[in-house]
Design an enzyme around this catalytic site. Structure first.
Site, PDB file in Angstrom:
ATOM      1  CB  SER A 193     -10.003  -6.609   0.607  1.00 51.91           C
ATOM      2  OG  SER A 193     -10.473  -6.698   1.928  1.00 51.91           O
ATOM      3  CD  GLU A 316      -4.852 -12.085   2.768  1.00 50.72           C
ATOM      4  OE1 GLU A 316      -5.050 -10.889   3.028  1.00 50.72           O
ATOM      5  OE2 GLU A 316      -4.940 -12.555   1.623  1.00 50.72           O
ATOM      6  CG  HIS A 410      -5.988  -7.709   3.849  1.00 47.68           C
ATOM      7  ND1 HIS A 410      -6.558  -8.762   3.176  1.00 47.68           N
ATOM      8  CD2 HIS A 410      -6.850  -6.665   3.706  1.00 47.68           C
ATOM      9  CE1 HIS A 410      -7.719  -8.389   2.663  1.00 47.68           C
ATOM     10  NE2 HIS A 410      -7.908  -7.116   2.963  1.00 47.68           N
TER      11      HIS A 410
END
Length: 504
Positions: A193, A316, A410
């Site tokens: 991320s 995600e 995610h």
């Protein structure tokens, strides 16, 4: 002999040994960024006498705890500006130079810390016979807003402080990791991320050259790096939230840190609605520390012989859709606004590539592709022209993730890389069973990451099962219950996004 007491370039550290792995926690890699060093570049630590205790984690960077607990924090962590610490896990054996993996945690550059339990490096270090390092760096306005145009002279604010912290940590590793059993000439930097964005950016930072040999990028948003003009609006909004004028900018140097954190969180929430698809906090092209946009630098051939492993997760966006307002565009309204702000002519072409648009499945797919997947594809395409590149997509989901409709969302890949299913998040993700199957997936993923750290190639020494990525075939490893290679996945969507304009 590696033990729990080691000697660094600045002094002695006392760690501990846990189940055959030596661990040092809360190791200071730079001076406390407080008082005169707030909004200034990190400075090296000074020498000390005696033996410093390194058995407990250091303080986490100041951050909004209501968001931090979603990352796996308990809410009881010590939180201070004096936060530039790292943690080390090393197999307890003779003095060998082992490969080193340095983890940069994510959290939208406003939350996160290297001490979160799902980042525990114990299993990764033991299974791979490698040294694992996790780091903290400054977050939010303290690390990623650019106030440089409003200050000058000796007390001037500096840019890209969180990024500078990461470089300082890597320099510390280069200078000291041999004492912990690591090879300073074989360092792999990896992150997810915001941590992934950090890696795709560090690959183009001149002062980071020579500090790592390989790079692994998980769910990066490589294009979430902005020029000074675009980034100025975030700094200006931040000052407006606090009621501070541009000519009163020095007030930030003494403002209570909890007020800075609160204003950072307000800015994040406002921005996700006002400028959907942009990141309030992140690297800024300052023409100096970061000379140009990372993607543009990679496209111009600014790679340095560093192998790259990069990828994203299939779902995600589902995690962000549970936040109000969502931090990435996951609704028709926010997607439309994003295109209005960036490339209005591309909206119809791209939305028509998602057959069920504007249904939720399609809007989630667009949010995923706009922020994570397509920028990662563009980065991989450009990178593969000069250096060895491998790409993956993480598709696996446990029964709990299926039931929650989150899917392969995610951050879920982190549990499989570190194999931390006993962490707070890991327990929730396997609450409905499936831990044994998840462990098998983890063993394969972790094996590829370890191979990459050792050899600069995710394949085992005995033969290739994962072909390199290129612009012709787009070979992608799909991680699932059974892994497989797919050629150019979602080709029509990839073609629809070609040449789209992004925030700059």
């Amino acid at each position: 002999m590696i033990g729990s007491i080691v000697t660094t370039t600045k002094g002695h550290l006392q760690g501990t040994v846990e189940n055959g792995i030596s661990v040092w926690r809360g190791v200071r890699y730079a001076k406390a960024p407080i008082d005169g060093l707030r909004f200034r570049s990190p400075e090296p630590v000074e020498k000390w006498n005696g033996v410093l205790d390194a058995t407990d984690y250091g303080a986490v960077p100041p951050q909004p705890m209501e968001r931090a607990v979603r990352l796996g924090m308990t809410g009881n962590e010590k939180m201070e500006e004096d936060c530039l610490f790292l943690n080390i896990w090393s197999p307890n054996a003779d003095n060998q130079k082992r490969p080193v993996m340095v983890w940069i945690p994510g959290g939208a550059y406003i939350t996160g810390a290297g001490s979160i339990d799902m980042y525990n490096g114990h299993i990764l270090a033991g299974n791979g016979d490698i040294v694992v390092v996790s780091i903290n760096y400054r977050l939010g306005a303290l690390g990623y807003l650019d106030f440089t145009e409003w200050t000058e002279g000796d007390g001037a604010f500096e840019s890209n402080l969180g990024l500078r912290d990461q470089v300082a940590a890597l320099k510390w590793v280069k200078e000291n990791i041999e004492a912990f059993g690591g090879d300073p000439d074989n360092v792999t930097v990896f992150g997810e991320s915001a941590g992934g964005n950090a890696v795709t950016t560090l690959l183009t930072v001149p002062s980071a050259r020579g500090l790592f040999k390989q790079a692994i990028v998980e769910s990066s948003a490589p294009t979430s790096v902005y020029g000074k003009d675009f980034a100025r609006q975030f700094s200006q909004k931040f000052l407006d939230i606090l009621g501070i004028g541009e000519n009163e900018i020095d007030a930030l140097k003494t403002l209570p840190v909890h007020e800075i954190v609160a204003a950072s969180y307000t800015l994040l929430q406002q921005n996700s609605q006002d400028i959907p698809g942009s990141l309030s906090f992140g690297p800024v092209v300052d023409g100096d520390f970061l000379p140009d946009y990372p993607l543009e630098m990679i496209r111009s051939g600014a790679t340095t012989g560093i192998p790259l492993l990069i990828g994203t997760n299939k779902d995600e966006a589902t995690l962000f859709d549970q936040v109000d307002p969502p931090l990435i565009p996951t609704t028709r309204e926010l997607i439309h606004k994003m295109f209005e702000n960036t490339d209005p002519e591309a909206e119809e072409r791209i939305t028509s590539a998602y057959l069920s648009y504007p249904k939720k499945e399609a809007t989630l797919g667009m949010g995923r592709d706009a922020i994570f997947h397509m920028p990662s594809v563009w980065y991989a395409e450009a990178y593969s022209r000069q250096d060895k590149t491998w790409m993956y997509r993480f598709d696996y989901q446990t029964p709990a993730l299926k039931a929650s409709k989150l899917g392969a969302t995610h951050g879920m890949d982190i549990l499989y890389v570190f194999q931390t299913f006993d962490s707070a998040l890991g327990k929730r993700m396997t609450a409905f069973g499936g831990k044994r199957a998840a462990l098998k997936v983890s063993q394969r993923i972790q094996g590829h990451w370890i191979n990459f750290a050792k050899y600069g190639n995710p394949n085992p020494p005995e033969g290739e099962i994962w072909p390199k990525y290129d612009e012709i075939n787009h070979y992608t490893m799909i991680f699932n219950k059974r892994d497989y290679i797919e050629k150019d996945p979602n080709r029509m969507i990839r073609l629809a996004w070609e040449g789209v304009g992004m925030y700059k």
